[in-house]
Scaffold this active site. Sequence first.
Site, short mmCIF file in Angstrom:
data_model
loop_
_atom_site.label_atom_id
_atom_site.label_comp_id
_atom_site.label_asym_id
_atom_site.label_seq_id
_atom_site.Cartn_x
_atom_site.Cartn_y
_atom_site.Cartn_z
N GLY A 216 1.95 -6.32 7.10
CA GLY A 216 1.03 -6.93 6.14
C GLY A 216 -0.25 -7.34 6.83
O GLY A 216 -0.60 -6.80 7.89
N ASN B 255 0.80 -1.24 0.00
CA ASN B 255 0.00 0.00 0.00
C ASN B 255 0.84 1.29 0.00
O ASN B 255 0.48 2.26 -0.66
CB ASN B 255 -1.02 -0.02 1.14
CG ASN B 255 -0.38 -0.07 2.50
OD1 ASN B 255 0.63 -0.73 2.69
ND2 ASN B 255 -0.96 0.62 3.44
N GLU C 72 7.21 0.11 15.80
CA GLU C 72 8.27 0.65 14.95
C GLU C 72 8.46 2.12 15.32
O GLU C 72 7.76 2.64 16.16
CB GLU C 72 7.87 0.49 13.48
CG GLU C 72 7.67 -0.96 13.08
CD GLU C 72 7.59 -1.17 11.59
OE1 GLU C 72 6.70 -0.59 10.95
OE2 GLU C 72 8.42 -1.92 11.05
N CYS D 147 -3.25 1.51 6.24
CA CYS D 147 -3.65 0.78 7.46
C CYS D 147 -4.24 1.74 8.49
O CYS D 147 -4.97 1.32 9.37
CB CYS D 147 -2.45 0.04 8.03
SG CYS D 147 -1.07 1.14 8.35
N GLU E 294 3.41 -5.70 12.15
CA GLU E 294 2.50 -4.56 11.96
C GLU E 294 1.39 -5.05 11.05
O GLU E 294 1.62 -5.27 9.85
CB GLU E 294 3.24 -3.38 11.31
CG GLU E 294 4.42 -2.85 12.11
CD GLU E 294 4.01 -2.28 13.46
OE1 GLU E 294 2.87 -1.83 13.61
OE2 GLU E 294 4.85 -2.29 14.37
P1 NAD Z 1 0.08 -9.54 2.88
O1 NAD Z 1 0.09 -10.08 4.25
O2 NAD Z 1 -0.64 -10.31 1.84
O3 NAD Z 1 1.58 -9.38 2.34
C1 NAD Z 1 2.53 -8.58 2.98
C2 NAD Z 1 3.91 -9.07 2.59
O4 NAD Z 1 4.09 -10.38 3.12
C3 NAD Z 1 4.14 -9.19 1.10
O5 NAD Z 1 5.46 -8.84 0.80
C4 NAD Z 1 3.92 -10.67 0.84
O6 NAD Z 1 4.58 -11.16 -0.28
C5 NAD Z 1 4.49 -11.28 2.11
N1 NAD Z 1 3.99 -12.61 2.45
C6 NAD Z 1 2.80 -13.16 2.13
N2 NAD Z 1 2.73 -14.42 2.61
C7 NAD Z 1 3.91 -14.66 3.24
C8 NAD Z 1 4.44 -15.79 3.93
N3 NAD Z 1 3.77 -16.91 4.06
N4 NAD Z 1 5.68 -15.68 4.45
C9 NAD Z 1 6.37 -14.53 4.34
N5 NAD Z 1 5.93 -13.45 3.68
C10 NAD Z 1 4.70 -13.51 3.15
O7 NAD Z 1 -0.46 -8.05 3.00
P2 NAD Z 1 -0.74 -7.03 1.80
O8 NAD Z 1 -2.01 -7.45 1.14
O9 NAD Z 1 0.49 -6.84 1.00
O10 NAD Z 1 -0.97 -5.67 2.61
C11 NAD Z 1 -2.18 -5.27 3.12
C12 NAD Z 1 -2.26 -5.51 4.62
O11 NAD Z 1 -1.18 -4.87 5.27
C13 NAD Z 1 -3.50 -4.95 5.24
O12 NAD Z 1 -4.04 -5.88 6.15
C14 NAD Z 1 -3.01 -3.72 5.98
O13 NAD Z 1 -3.79 -3.33 7.10
C15 NAD Z 1 -1.67 -4.16 6.41
N6 NAD Z 1 -0.81 -3.02 6.72
C16 NAD Z 1 -0.49 -2.78 8.02
C17 NAD Z 1 0.30 -1.68 8.35
C18 NAD Z 1 0.68 -1.39 9.78
O14 NAD Z 1 1.57 -0.60 9.98
N7 NAD Z 1 0.05 -2.00 10.77
C19 NAD Z 1 0.76 -0.84 7.34
C20 NAD Z 1 0.40 -1.11 6.02
C21 NAD Z 1 -0.38 -2.21 5.72
#
Ligand code: NAD
Length: 480
Positions: free
Chosen positions: A226, A150, A461, A282, A248
Amino acid sequence: MIKLQNFINGNYIAPTSNEYIDNFEPATGQVYSLIPDSDERDVEMAVQAAEKAFPIWSKMSSEERSKILVKLSEGIEARMDEFVQAESRDNGKPVSLAAHVDIPRAVSNFHFFATAITHFASESHYMEGEGINFTLRKPIGIVGCISPWNLPLYLFSWKIAPALAAGNCVVAKPSEITPYTAYLLGQVAKDAGMPDGVLNILHGLGSKVGDAIVKHKKIKAVSFTGGTKTGEYLARTAAPMFKKLSLELGGKNPVIIFDDCDFDEMLSTTIRSSFANQGQICLCGSRIFVQRTIYDKFKTAFVEKVNKAIVSNPTDPKANMGALVSLPHLEKVLSYVELAKEEGGTVLTGGTRVQLEAPYDNGYYMRPTVIEGLAFDCRTNQEEIFGPVVTITPFDTEEEALMMANSTEYGLQTTLWTNDLKRAHRIADEAQSGIVWINCWMVRDLRTPFGGTKSSGVGREGGWEALRFFTEPKNVCIKY
Ligand code: NAD
């Protein structure tokens, strides 16, 4: 077609598999580049390079590391336009947003941690007449940094910068949906004089290369941003290996609006906190609770303003909103509008895909959407949608607002609008979230702890919190 490469040991190289994944441009729905489909073999190469570099990097003085990181920050700044265009094209966000938020904030993240490390100090504990303890904070070794799509470079830098500043070597993976600016970063790091192997950037699927990073025995800590489900999987994998973990995760943030707030300021900020980056931050507030005394006034003014929002291709300077990040994500967000209707909600505006003219006719555009009439505990109001969809709900008392605000499994941030000082303090105290913004949103001070409670994450963080995460404390006790 541009083929992105992994950045390992200071060089751009093809993935061992020699396989590539399509990278889509959200604005047009077309494939515009290919990214490495990396796997555990590439992780092994990156770990070997990092292992070799660690003694050099960790023993370098913090001033020297700081100089390199400052140059890295300046290197991004010098290529600002290229980074801005790349971020917007890869993610679908308006160019103006990438130019004002994403890339400048990535620049300041590197600059902040480059200088923070030169001020970072550890504790000492004096035992009267008996002796003294002092705590060494040493780099951990090789750390993994995994980030989402994002705010691609911005969130990538939020991890990499403190990890490197603290003297660690990094194996990092950006989201496979938005890899481009992380790809550009390798060259900037090299140009800044970063020794080979200190920063390694791998591309590919989370379930493959991401998983291999988390599972690698020599990667001692993982900083992940993520989804909550992915975070849960990571925790299950990494915990038995006793890795340090910073997670996070998702959010379902409340915005609580009282009738004594500055209405106009609240209204324009609430438009941003609802729909900035197409609602894919997020920190966006997706559940808006409004005191019943101003509910109708708010609803009319809010919907009127939302209707004026321009959804357009990201290069259009007039665009308030660009494209959502991918077709599956757009479909997921639209499915929540259907769910909201099934749950008894009324769509006051939006709820539909937007069809632009060619060449943007296959892009992933959606109208900003406002829904009312839903119970606070229905699925639409409890599950993370992560798109341009908000619900509005009236409340009568402070207790009721707080109860609804705190009712989800998430706890990332709470936004509050009121001019009643005592009430602001009470709610800030009771809000179940890691961050509370009062009469503002997304105001950032890099020194503050950033992160969520409950299912929104573990750890913080930002500032010293990040430098503490990326160092291992060792207490030394000397008896007099
Ligand atoms: P995601 O969990 O699908 O992916 C995040 C990252 O993790 C990507 O690089 C992905 O390739 C990797 N990943 C996926 N499966 C994995 C595994 N099994 N092992 C290791 N890595 C893996 O999330 P997304 O769709 O990319 O992002 C959206 C989400 O992120 C939303 O839920 C959002 O709320 C969250 N987010 C949180 C924050 C925060 O600071 N709390 C900030 C931004 C986004």
